[in-house]
Design a protein around this motif. Structure first.
Motif, PDB file in Angstrom:
ATOM      1  N   SER A 131       0.819  -1.218   0.000  1.00 27.63           N
ATOM      2  CA  SER A 131       0.000   0.000   0.000  1.00 27.63           C
ATOM      3  C   SER A 131       0.850   1.264   0.000  1.00 27.63           C
ATOM      4  O   SER A 131       0.526   2.248  -0.646  1.00 27.63           O
TER       5      SER A 131
ATOM      6  N   ASN B 174      -7.095  -5.073  -0.798  1.00 23.17           N
ATOM      7  CA  ASN B 174      -7.353  -6.187  -1.723  1.00 23.17           C
ATOM      8  C   ASN B 174      -6.512  -7.414  -1.370  1.00 23.17           C
ATOM      9  O   ASN B 174      -6.996  -8.554  -1.448  1.00 23.17           O
TER      10      ASN B 174
ATOM     11  N   ASN C 104     -15.622   0.206  -3.309  1.00 21.58           N
ATOM     12  CA  ASN C 104     -14.555   0.540  -4.253  1.00 21.58           C
ATOM     13  C   ASN C 104     -13.912   1.887  -3.923  1.00 21.58           C
ATOM     14  O   ASN C 104     -13.698   2.729  -4.798  1.00 21.58           O
ATOM     15  N   LEU C 105     -13.602   2.083  -2.651  1.00 24.13           N
ATOM     16  CA  LEU C 105     -13.016   3.338  -2.203  1.00 24.13           C
ATOM     17  C   LEU C 105     -11.537   3.406  -2.558  1.00 24.13           C
ATOM     18  O   LEU C 105     -10.868   2.382  -2.661  1.00 24.13           O
ATOM     19  N   ASP C 106     -11.057   4.603  -2.729  1.00 25.99           N
ATOM     20  CA  ASP C 106      -9.623   4.807  -2.938  1.00 25.99           C
ATOM     21  C   ASP C 106      -8.954   5.267  -1.646  1.00 25.99           C
ATOM     22  O   ASP C 106      -7.813   4.931  -1.368  1.00 25.99           O
ATOM     23  N   LYS C 107      -9.687   6.059  -0.870  1.00 27.64           N
ATOM     24  CA  LYS C 107      -9.151   6.599   0.376  1.00 27.64           C
ATOM     25  C   LYS C 107     -10.248   6.676   1.429  1.00 27.64           C
ATOM     26  O   LYS C 107     -11.434   6.811   1.108  1.00 27.64           O
TER      27      LYS C 107
ATOM     28  N   LYS D 257      -5.984   0.895  -1.118  1.00 29.48           N
ATOM     29  CA  LYS D 257      -6.801  -0.068  -1.873  1.00 29.48           C
ATOM     30  C   LYS D 257      -6.016  -1.336  -2.193  1.00 29.48           C
ATOM     31  O   LYS D 257      -6.556  -2.452  -2.168  1.00 29.48           O
TER      32      LYS D 257
ATOM     33  N   ASN E 193      -0.262   5.579   0.816  1.00 30.04           N
ATOM     34  CA  ASN E 193      -0.559   6.180  -0.489  1.00 30.04           C
ATOM     35  C   ASN E 193      -1.615   5.416  -1.274  1.00 30.04           C
ATOM     36  O   ASN E 193      -2.439   6.013  -1.975  1.00 30.04           O
ATOM     37  N   TYR E 194      -1.595   4.086  -1.173  1.00 29.74           N
ATOM     38  CA  TYR E 194      -2.495   3.254  -1.985  1.00 29.74           C
ATOM     39  C   TYR E 194      -3.177   2.189  -1.123  1.00 29.74           C
ATOM     40  O   TYR E 194      -2.942   0.989  -1.307  1.00 29.74           O
TER      41      TYR E 194
ATOM     42  N   ASN F 235     -13.699  -2.351   0.293  1.00 27.93           N
ATOM     43  CA  ASN F 235     -13.663  -3.081  -0.976  1.00 27.93           C
ATOM     44  C   ASN F 235     -15.004  -3.009  -1.706  1.00 27.93           C
ATOM     45  O   ASN F 235     -15.067  -2.757  -2.920  1.00 27.93           O
TER      46      ASN F 235
END
Length: 255
Positions: free
Chosen positions: A36, A83, A108-111, A79, A76-77, A105
């Motif tokens: 991540s 996953n 479908n969130l990014d942050k 998601k 930073n990531y 999940n």
């Protein structure tokens, strides 16, 4: 120990994965965190080891899991890490935290903020927050956000609620109801209403208890808190101007 191959963008364990994860199951969460943080992939052999040892994370303390997940969520990531936790079947063994992981999940969130994530995880079990060692302000914010969300499931936040709980808490409550119950997202409205509040704390009220004692004849001093509460509500709802003269005039007339 988890090793990062910077040139290839790969994360793997040093030596045989199952051995490493059996020694300390937290290494599986750490691998997801590094993925991540850096946006890297976890190599196939390490992933297989994570899948076969996933059940071991249930032996970790809630505190150790919490500390690692906080870094993952704030990375930073996030998601990517979320996953991996689901794909390796680690998520089901993460107790209260699995609710936040699956919702992240599903939507479908990014942050998402750490406060929002914790509030989702403990929405139905606020008392369980006592089982993890959080900074007192974090625990307080999560508890307040959950309570405000439950009291305002349609996201109809009053000026009084904004005043009492503050902007950040109400924004988290709004996000919780949007994600958990499909309520209308009222973030813009909340920001606008907060900015329009005549006062944002009692220190901004034009009078104090001392002013009341000095200028108004009150039968009992205990009435002062009642008077201030009524004046606060009137000012918040634009029914009384927030200036000393107007407020004292109102108090003398009604008390």
């Amino acid at each position: 120990m988890v090793e990062v191959d910077l040139k290839k963008g790969i994360i793997r364990t040093v030596y045989e994965p199952q051995r490493r994860f059996t020694e300390d199951a937290l290494r599986m969460l750490r691998a997801a965190y590094f993925a991540s943080k850096l946006g890297f992939e976890i190599d196939a052999e390490t992933l297989l080891g994570m899948k076969s040892c996933s059940y071991l994370v249930q032996n970790l303390s809630s505190d150790r899991i919490c500390w690692e997940l906080e870094k993952l969520i704030n990375s930073n990531y996030p998601k990517i890490g979320i996953n991996y936790l689901i794909d390796t079947n680690i998520a089901p063994y993460l107790s209260n935290f699995k609710k936040g992981i699956y919702l992240f999940n599903e939507k479908n969130l990014d942050k998402i903020s750490w406060i929002e994530f914790l509030s989702i995880c403990y929405f139905d079990d606020v008392a369980d927050l006592a089982n993890i060692h959080l900074k007192s302000n974090i625990s307080s914010l999560v508890t307040m956000s959950i309570n405000v969300a439950k009291e305002n499931k349609k996201n109809d936040f009053s000026r009084h609620t904004l005043f009492e709980y503050g902007l950040n808490t109400v924004l988290v409550a709004n996000k919780l109801n949007v994600l958990l119950f499909g309520s209308k997202d009222r973030e813009s409205y909340i920001n606008q209403e907060y900015n329009k509040l005549p006062i944002h704390s009692m220190s901004e009220l034009a009078i104090t208890g001392i002013d009341i004692i000095d200028n108004v004849t009150i039968k009992e001093n205990r009435m002062i808190s009642q008077i201030l509460k009524e004046v606060k509500l009137l000012v918040l709802n634009d029914k009384l101007a927030n200036n000393k003269e107007s407020i004292l005039k109102y108090i003398k007339k009604h008390f």
